[in-house]
Every structure is written in structure tokens, then in C-alpha cells.
Design a protein around this motif. Structure first.
Motif, short mmCIF file in Angstrom:
data_model
loop_
_atom_site.label_atom_id
_atom_site.label_comp_id
_atom_site.label_asym_id
_atom_site.label_seq_id
_atom_site.Cartn_x
_atom_site.Cartn_y
_atom_site.Cartn_z
N PHE A 138 46.32 37.94 39.70
CA PHE A 138 45.15 37.98 40.57
C PHE A 138 44.15 36.88 40.21
O PHE A 138 44.16 36.34 39.11
CB PHE A 138 44.43 39.33 40.41
N GLU A 139 43.27 36.61 41.17
CA GLU A 139 42.12 35.73 40.96
C GLU A 139 41.00 36.24 41.86
O GLU A 139 41.26 36.88 42.88
CB GLU A 139 42.48 34.28 41.30
N CYS A 140 39.77 35.97 41.48
CA CYS A 140 38.63 36.39 42.30
C CYS A 140 38.04 35.16 42.98
O CYS A 140 37.65 34.20 42.30
CB CYS A 140 37.58 37.09 41.44
N LEU A 141 37.96 35.19 44.30
CA LEU A 141 37.52 34.03 45.07
C LEU A 141 36.49 34.43 46.12
O LEU A 141 36.65 35.46 46.77
CB LEU A 141 38.71 33.36 45.76
N CYS A 142 35.48 33.60 46.28
CA CYS A 142 34.52 33.82 47.37
C CYS A 142 35.21 33.51 48.69
O CYS A 142 36.32 32.97 48.72
CB CYS A 142 33.29 32.93 47.18
N ARG A 143 34.57 33.83 49.79
CA ARG A 143 35.19 33.64 51.09
C ARG A 143 35.55 32.17 51.33
O ARG A 143 36.64 31.85 51.83
CB ARG A 143 34.23 34.14 52.19
N LYS A 144 34.68 31.26 50.92
CA LYS A 144 34.94 29.82 51.12
C LYS A 144 36.19 29.39 50.36
O LYS A 144 37.09 28.74 50.92
CB LYS A 144 33.73 29.01 50.65
N HIS A 145 36.27 29.75 49.08
CA HIS A 145 37.41 29.31 48.27
C HIS A 145 38.68 30.11 48.60
O HIS A 145 39.79 29.59 48.45
CB HIS A 145 37.06 29.40 46.79
N HIS A 146 38.51 31.34 49.06
CA HIS A 146 39.66 32.12 49.50
C HIS A 146 40.31 31.47 50.72
O HIS A 146 41.53 31.33 50.80
CB HIS A 146 39.22 33.55 49.83
N THR A 147 39.49 31.04 51.64
CA THR A 147 40.00 30.35 52.83
C THR A 147 40.69 29.05 52.46
O THR A 147 41.76 28.72 52.97
CB THR A 147 38.85 30.07 53.81
N GLU A 148 40.06 28.32 51.52
CA GLU A 148 40.65 27.05 51.08
C GLU A 148 42.01 27.28 50.41
O GLU A 148 42.93 26.48 50.56
CB GLU A 148 39.70 26.34 50.12
N ARG A 149 42.13 28.37 49.66
CA ARG A 149 43.40 28.66 48.98
C ARG A 149 44.53 28.81 50.00
O ARG A 149 45.64 28.32 49.81
CB ARG A 149 43.30 29.92 48.13
N LEU A 196 37.38 34.77 31.05
CA LEU A 196 36.50 34.54 32.20
C LEU A 196 37.14 35.06 33.49
O LEU A 196 36.47 35.68 34.32
CB LEU A 196 36.18 33.06 32.33
N ALA A 197 38.44 34.81 33.65
CA ALA A 197 39.13 35.24 34.88
C ALA A 197 39.07 36.75 35.04
O ALA A 197 38.83 37.26 36.14
CB ALA A 197 40.58 34.76 34.85
N VAL A 198 39.28 37.48 33.94
CA VAL A 198 39.23 38.94 34.00
C VAL A 198 37.81 39.42 34.29
O VAL A 198 37.60 40.33 35.11
CB VAL A 198 39.74 39.56 32.69
N MET A 199 36.81 38.82 33.66
CA MET A 199 35.43 39.22 33.89
C MET A 199 35.02 38.97 35.34
O MET A 199 34.30 39.77 35.94
CB MET A 199 34.49 38.48 32.94
N CYS A 200 35.49 37.87 35.91
CA CYS A 200 35.19 37.58 37.32
C CYS A 200 35.79 38.66 38.22
O CYS A 200 35.16 39.09 39.19
CB CYS A 200 35.73 36.21 37.70
N LEU A 201 36.99 39.09 37.91
CA LEU A 201 37.63 40.14 38.71
C LEU A 201 36.88 41.46 38.56
O LEU A 201 36.65 42.17 39.55
CB LEU A 201 39.09 40.30 38.28
N ARG A 202 36.50 41.80 37.34
CA ARG A 202 35.80 43.08 37.11
C ARG A 202 34.47 43.13 37.84
O ARG A 202 34.06 44.18 38.36
CB ARG A 202 35.56 43.27 35.61
N TYR A 203 33.77 41.99 37.87
CA TYR A 203 32.42 41.97 38.45
C TYR A 203 32.38 41.27 39.81
O TYR A 203 31.31 41.01 40.34
CB TYR A 203 31.45 41.30 37.48
N ARG A 204 33.55 40.98 40.36
CA ARG A 204 33.68 40.42 41.72
C ARG A 204 32.86 39.15 41.89
O ARG A 204 32.11 38.99 42.85
CB ARG A 204 33.27 41.47 42.77
N LYS A 205 33.04 38.20 40.93
CA LYS A 205 32.39 36.89 41.04
C LYS A 205 33.47 35.83 41.18
O LYS A 205 34.49 35.88 40.49
CB LYS A 205 31.53 36.60 39.82
N CYS A 206 33.24 34.86 42.05
CA CYS A 206 34.23 33.81 42.27
C CYS A 206 34.47 33.04 40.98
O CYS A 206 33.53 32.57 40.33
CB CYS A 206 33.75 32.87 43.37
N VAL A 207 35.72 32.90 40.60
CA VAL A 207 36.06 32.23 39.35
C VAL A 207 35.76 30.74 39.41
O VAL A 207 35.67 30.07 38.38
CB VAL A 207 37.56 32.47 39.02
N ILE A 208 35.58 30.20 40.60
CA ILE A 208 35.31 28.78 40.75
C ILE A 208 33.82 28.47 40.80
O ILE A 208 33.34 27.55 40.14
CB ILE A 208 36.00 28.23 42.02
#
Length: 226
Positions: free
Chosen positions: A173-184, A132-144
Motif C-alpha cells: 500500500f501507499e497513501c496518496l492525495c487525490r492529485k498524486h493518486h490520479t498521477e499514479r 514514514l510510509a506506515v505513518m502516512c497510511l495510519r494518519y491518511r497523509k500523502c506520502v509525497i
């Protein structure tokens, strides 16, 4: 329908359903008769109730998106799966756990490839594993949360220097939306992954190139010690 065993009293068993009972579907599947139900216990060898629940959740999202009912969607996706993988026909009632995992990964890939939206509840029940983590990165979807057009985030710090000079093959790596990226950044990497139980992953050379993180030329330069 799925649920958890609540109480047992003699021959009477009470099950707490995960979702409200859909009477229309119940009548349809039972052909207007009093429905017969089956209680299955996970024996660790055959498909687990949890796997079956996740598979049917994905099939349900596909059906909602395409307009097909659940049974039609299952038949079509199994046909595509057999054709692509050469797998033998199997039943969701008693296939092996490994077969169920392979079919679940196939459905997940299909949803990502054709941008089939996940319901929040479906997304929450999919395990945050390597695939799932790799697929989220490939398709730019937040893993959370599954938000599209998300950021590819370095779990491993790379500093403020020229990132083009970094060997990203050794990083996570991890793929995160802006909200979760900021939280990280607010929580710190360790606290963040502990909160959401996510696993940053390394990317293959092909993924690094397709995501424009590295070039083949740069990899060759690093390997040659330039």
C-alpha cells in the motif's frame, strides 16, 4: 544553520548555506558577541549533518506551531523521549547515528499523532522510508506531499472483484492525495514510484483492522481455508 562546503583557500572556508542567514537568531545565540562556528565532518559513526538537519527542521516546525523557541522545544521533546523510551541522555553534537534515527522517528510520530503541520521544505527532506510510509497510511497523509485526508492506495492490483474477499495481508500500500493518486494511474505504478522514489509497504494486521481494510473475522476465515 546547515550548508554545504563550497571552497577552501588556505585557512579560509566558504560554506553555502541551505537557508538565508537569520541575523536575529545569530545574535541571540551568540549573546551579542562575534559568533564562533564549528565545521563538522561526517565520520559515519556519529550523528550525521543530514540527520541533525532533519531533527532541527522538525523541532522548528513544532516550535512554530506551539510558540516555543527552538531550544525550549528541543529540551521538552528530549524529556518526553527519555521518559517514554528510557534512553540515556544524549547530545545532538555527538550521539550515534542509530540514536539520532530513533529520536527522528520519535519526533515524526509525535508530529503525526498531534497533527503538527510540516513545512513543505521539512517534508521534502524526510526520507520516504518504511516508517514514514506506515505513518502516512495510519494518519491518511500523502506520502509525497503530506496532504491530509488522502487515499489508501493498493500498489498491488486487486482487480475489480469483491475486495472483501482479498487477503490484503499479502499486498502493498501507499497513501496518496487525490492529485498524486490520479498521477499514479496516468503514469502506471512502476514509473510513478521511480519518479518519486517511494516504497509501498505491507501493513500489519492491526493496521489493516484499524484502517477498516480487513476484519479479524475475515483473516480467520482465510487462515481456515474458508
Amino acid at each position: 544553520m546547515f550548508g554545504k562546503l563550497d571552497t577552501i583557500s588556505g585557512e579560509k572556508v566558504t560554506i553555502k548555506l541551505d537557508d538565508q542567514l537569520n541575523l536575529d537568531k545569530l545574535v541571540k545565540y551568540a549573546n551579542g558577541k562575534t559568533p564562533t562556528v564549528e565545521l563538522q565532518i561526517n565520520d559515519g559513526r556519529h550523528i550525521s549533518p543530514d540527520q541533525r538537519k532533519k531533527i532541527f527542521a522538525l523541532l522548528g516546525d513544532m516550535g512554530d506551531y506551539t510558540g516555543y523557541d527552538d531550544r525550549e522545544t528541543e529540551i521538552q521533546m528530549k524529556y518526553l523521549y527519555y521518559r517514554k523510551t528510557g534512553a540515556e541522555k544524549f547530545s545532538m553534537a555527538n550521539c550515534s547515528m542509530s540514536q539520532a534515527n530513533r529520536f527522528l522517528a520519535f519526533l515524526l510520530d509525535f508530529c503525526f499523532k498531534f497533527d503538527i503541520p510540516f513545512k513543505t521544505k521539512t517534508w521534502d527532506m524526510i526520507p520516504t522510508n518504511y516508517h514514514l510510509a506506515v505513518m502516512c497510511l495510519r494518519y491518511r497523509k500523502c506520502v509525497i506531499c503530506g496532504q491530509p485526508h488522502s487515499d489508501i492506495d493498493h500498489y498491488t492490483p486487486v482487480g475489480r472483484g469483491n475486495r472483501a474477499l482479498v487477503d490484503h495481508r499479502n499486498l502493498y500500500f501507499e497513501c496518496l492525495c487525490r492529485k498524486h493518486h490520479t498521477e499514479r494511474h496516468q503514469l502506471g505504478a512502476k514509473s510513478f514510484i521511480e519518479k518519486y522514489h517511494i516504497r509501498p509497504v505491507k501493513l500489519s494486521e492491526a493496521d489493516l483492522i484499524s484502517l477498516h481494510i480487513m476484519t479479524r473475522k475475515r483473516m480467520h476465515e482465510i487462515d481456515q481455508g474458508m
